[in-house]
Design a protein around this motif. Structure first.
Motif, PDB file in Angstrom:
ATOM      1  N   HIS A 214     -44.017 -42.807   0.820  1.00 16.74           N
ATOM      2  CA  HIS A 214     -45.225 -42.144  -0.180  1.00 16.74           C
ATOM      3  C   HIS A 214     -45.931 -41.148   0.917  1.00 16.74           C
ATOM      4  N   LEU A 215     -46.049 -41.584   1.996  1.00 20.98           N
ATOM      5  CA  LEU A 215     -46.818 -40.722   3.135  1.00 20.98           C
ATOM      6  C   LEU A 215     -46.198 -39.576   3.612  1.00 20.98           C
ATOM      7  N   SER A 216     -45.032 -39.723   3.747  1.00 22.21           N
ATOM      8  CA  SER A 216     -44.289 -38.684   4.306  1.00 22.21           C
ATOM      9  C   SER A 216     -43.425 -37.840   3.354  1.00 22.21           C
ATOM     10  N   GLY A 217     -43.161 -38.372   2.124  1.00 25.33           N
ATOM     11  CA  GLY A 217     -42.211 -37.625   1.184  1.00 25.33           C
ATOM     12  C   GLY A 217     -40.658 -37.863   1.454  1.00 25.33           C
ATOM     13  N   ILE A 218     -40.347 -38.573   2.577  1.00 27.14           N
ATOM     14  CA  ILE A 218     -38.987 -38.858   2.880  1.00 27.14           C
ATOM     15  C   ILE A 218     -38.712 -40.102   2.470  1.00 27.14           C
ATOM     16  N   LYS A 219     -37.505 -40.312   1.718  1.00 30.53           N
ATOM     17  CA  LYS A 219     -36.968 -41.565   1.114  1.00 30.53           C
ATOM     18  C   LYS A 219     -36.897 -42.625   2.198  1.00 30.53           C
ATOM     19  N   ALA A 220     -37.038 -43.660   1.709  1.00 25.61           N
ATOM     20  CA  ALA A 220     -37.031 -44.922   2.470  1.00 25.61           C
ATOM     21  C   ALA A 220     -35.485 -45.287   3.187  1.00 25.61           C
ATOM     22  N   HIS A 221     -34.487 -44.611   2.447  1.00 25.60           N
ATOM     23  CA  HIS A 221     -33.082 -44.664   2.662  1.00 25.60           C
ATOM     24  C   HIS A 221     -32.830 -43.773   3.788  1.00 25.60           C
TER      25      HIS A 221
ATOM     26  N   LEU B 204     -44.771 -38.930  10.454  1.00 28.90           N
ATOM     27  CA  LEU B 204     -45.601 -37.588   9.846  1.00 28.90           C
ATOM     28  C   LEU B 204     -45.162 -36.288  10.573  1.00 28.90           C
ATOM     29  N   ASN B 205     -45.179 -36.395  12.033  1.00 28.96           N
ATOM     30  CA  ASN B 205     -45.176 -35.466  12.704  1.00 28.96           C
ATOM     31  C   ASN B 205     -43.763 -34.880  12.731  1.00 28.96           C
ATOM     32  N   VAL B 206     -42.775 -35.753  12.826  1.00 30.58           N
ATOM     33  CA  VAL B 206     -41.206 -35.687  12.444  1.00 30.58           C
ATOM     34  C   VAL B 206     -41.045 -34.798  11.227  1.00 30.58           C
ATOM     35  N   THR B 207     -41.550 -35.485  10.261  1.00 34.40           N
ATOM     36  CA  THR B 207     -41.550 -34.792   8.884  1.00 34.40           C
ATOM     37  C   THR B 207     -41.939 -33.325   8.906  1.00 34.40           C
ATOM     38  N   TYR B 208     -43.105 -32.984   9.505  1.00 36.29           N
ATOM     39  CA  TYR B 208     -43.634 -31.696   9.678  1.00 36.29           C
ATOM     40  C   TYR B 208     -42.557 -30.957  10.098  1.00 36.29           C
ATOM     41  N   LEU B 209     -42.119 -31.103  11.216  1.00 39.42           N
ATOM     42  CA  LEU B 209     -41.161 -30.228  11.877  1.00 39.42           C
ATOM     43  C   LEU B 209     -39.818 -30.076  11.063  1.00 39.42           C
TER      44      LEU B 209
ATOM     45  N   LYS C  85     -34.031 -29.294  12.926  1.00 37.38           N
ATOM     46  CA  LYS C  85     -32.909 -30.275  12.518  1.00 37.38           C
ATOM     47  C   LYS C  85     -33.350 -31.487  13.002  1.00 37.38           C
ATOM     48  N   ILE C  86     -33.205 -32.579  12.623  1.00 38.36           N
ATOM     49  CA  ILE C  86     -33.601 -33.938  12.910  1.00 38.36           C
ATOM     50  C   ILE C  86     -32.962 -34.535  14.212  1.00 38.36           C
ATOM     51  N   SER C  87     -31.581 -34.024  14.499  1.00 35.10           N
ATOM     52  CA  SER C  87     -30.996 -34.296  15.663  1.00 35.10           C
ATOM     53  C   SER C  87     -31.921 -33.808  16.946  1.00 35.10           C
ATOM     54  N   LYS C  88     -32.295 -32.447  16.581  1.00 34.07           N
ATOM     55  CA  LYS C  88     -33.135 -31.843  17.654  1.00 34.07           C
ATOM     56  C   LYS C  88     -34.445 -32.524  17.873  1.00 34.07           C
ATOM     57  N   ILE C  89     -34.994 -32.736  16.874  1.00 31.94           N
ATOM     58  CA  ILE C  89     -36.287 -33.425  16.913  1.00 31.94           C
ATOM     59  C   ILE C  89     -36.382 -34.830  17.752  1.00 31.94           C
ATOM     60  N   ALA C  90     -35.098 -35.405  17.319  1.00 30.35           N
ATOM     61  CA  ALA C  90     -35.104 -36.726  17.956  1.00 30.35           C
ATOM     62  C   ALA C  90     -34.761 -36.866  19.465  1.00 30.35           C
TER      63      ALA C  90
ATOM     64  N   ALA D  78     -45.339 -35.978  23.120  1.00 25.89           N
ATOM     65  CA  ALA D  78     -45.845 -34.458  23.535  1.00 25.89           C
ATOM     66  C   ALA D  78     -45.241 -33.390  23.138  1.00 25.89           C
ATOM     67  N   GLU D  79     -43.987 -33.095  23.282  1.00 26.41           N
ATOM     68  CA  GLU D  79     -43.048 -31.924  22.831  1.00 26.41           C
ATOM     69  C   GLU D  79     -43.114 -31.821  21.390  1.00 26.41           C
ATOM     70  N   ILE D  80     -43.047 -32.950  20.805  1.00 30.41           N
ATOM     71  CA  ILE D  80     -43.280 -32.846  19.174  1.00 30.41           C
ATOM     72  C   ILE D  80     -44.787 -32.333  18.637  1.00 30.41           C
ATOM     73  N   GLU D  81     -45.556 -32.728  19.527  1.00 34.71           N
ATOM     74  CA  GLU D  81     -46.989 -32.095  19.050  1.00 34.71           C
ATOM     75  C   GLU D  81     -47.285 -30.926  19.445  1.00 34.71           C
ATOM     76  N   SER D  82     -46.510 -30.358  20.576  1.00 31.61           N
ATOM     77  CA  SER D  82     -46.621 -29.020  20.986  1.00 31.61           C
ATOM     78  C   SER D  82     -46.036 -28.178  20.030  1.00 31.61           C
ATOM     79  N   HIS D  83     -44.833 -28.562  19.396  1.00 36.27           N
ATOM     80  CA  HIS D  83     -44.136 -27.907  18.623  1.00 36.27           C
ATOM     81  C   HIS D  83     -44.556 -27.763  17.129  1.00 36.27           C
ATOM     82  N   ILE D  84     -45.497 -28.856  16.899  1.00 34.04           N
ATOM     83  CA  ILE D  84     -46.215 -28.723  15.568  1.00 34.04           C
ATOM     84  C   ILE D  84     -47.345 -27.686  15.758  1.00 34.04           C
ATOM     85  N   LYS D  85     -47.944 -27.687  16.855  1.00 33.68           N
ATOM     86  CA  LYS D  85     -49.177 -26.643  16.965  1.00 33.68           C
ATOM     87  C   LYS D  85     -48.613 -25.232  16.845  1.00 33.68           C
TER      88      LYS D  85
END
Length: 297
Positions: A14-21, A54-59, A65-70, A75-82
């Motif tokens: 509900h919070l992220s919009g990403i399906k549970a599956h 939520l941060n992953v979802t934003y990116l 791509k999720i493979s790159k985010i993973a 800290a790198e995720i937050e930097s990319h978000i900014k």
């Protein structure tokens, strides 16, 4: 009730919009989140897990791509978000930041996000493009039990504070339109005040005189104003009250109370009135949206 600190996979959906599956696949394939498990093997996620998702979802929604985010650490995720937040539409980024401030109970993040918006947009633009989408999202999260009352109250009180500041600014100007006095109130048991506060802000900004009574006002108490003023427009915002079965009685009682003076009128807003299909007296006007109100103002 304690503040919610553990979330189910449905809450995350509900919070992220990403399906549970999909969340389960990301966990298994990329070790993206590390939920705890109950004795019956049901996933339970901490606030840290939620914020990471939520941060992953934003990116992810920005096309990364999720493979790159993973492969990125927090800290790198937050930097990319900014970086992406600067390129993204400020409204979308702001809604995300306001939600984050709610989940962390972080007033500084709320105020810094608002201050950034204020440098780019008028208050009306902020209200329509950020606050209304935010409130719609919060409403859905509330209905699904994803957030608890303290989260909803945190956001609504901060939004009300911003509205009150803008109302104070608008109140300092001498009214230029004095034909009608607008009396703003919410009926008994109606506590959702943000819509009514915004109507007050627009009326004042457009040079009208207002009296703001606030929430939980018995209809019969409005008769006291008859001794002091005439040509009044009584304005109310019916979000959850009166309930549908009591709405007709409310309208009849309200009309009878204010009709001692034939120049008095009523303006009604809110979801309870939108689908009301019975006949409404001619001195009562209904608005289907705040946009309609502004266009007609």
């Amino acid at each position: 009730m304690g503040i919610k600190t553990q979330f189910s996979i449905k809450d995350l959906e509900h919070l992220s919009g990403i399906k549970a599956h999909t969340i389960r696949i990301w966990e298994k394939r990329y070790n993206l989140l590390r939920p705890e498990r109950t004795d019956t093997n049901i996933r339970s996620y901490s606030l840290e897990n939620l914020m990471k998702l939520l941060n992953v979802t934003y990116l992810y929604n920005q096309g990364v791509k999720i493979s790159k985010i993973a492969k990125l650490n927090n800290a790198e995720i937050e930097s990319h978000i900014k970086e992406m937040g600067l390129q993204d539409t400020p409204e979308v980024y702001a809604v995300s930041e306001f939600k984050s401030s709610m989940l962390h109970f972080d007033p500084q993040l709320f105020h810094s996000t608002f201050n950034r918006l204020e440098k780019q947009y008028s208050f009306r633009e902020i209200f329509f493009h950020v606050f209304i989408p935010l409130l719609n999202d919060i409403g859905l999260l509330w209905q699904t039990g994803t957030i608890d009352p303290s989260h909803e109250r945190f956001i609504s009180e901060h939004l009300k504070q911003k509205l009150i500041v803008e109302i104070e600014k608008a109140s300092s100007k001498q009214p230029s339109k004095t034909e009608n006095l607008f009396v703003l109130f919410l009926p008994l048991n109606e506590i959702h005040e943000i819509g009514l506060l915004y109507v007050n802000y627009e009326l004042l900004s457009n040079g009208h005189k207002t009296i703001y009574l606030g929430n939980n006002i018995p209809t019969e108490n409005l008769s006291h104003l008859m001794n002091h003023h005439d040509k009044m427009v009584f304005v109310s915002y019916l979000t959850v009250q009166p309930e549908k079965e009591n709405l007709s009685n409310f309208i009849t009682h309200l009309n009878k109370t204010i009709s001692e003076n034939n120049d008095n009128k009523v303006w009604l807003f809110g979801s309870q009135i939108i689908n009301y299909d019975l006949e409404i007296p001619s001195n009562i006007k209904t608005f289907s949206s705040l946009s309609q109100f502004i266009n007609e103002l």
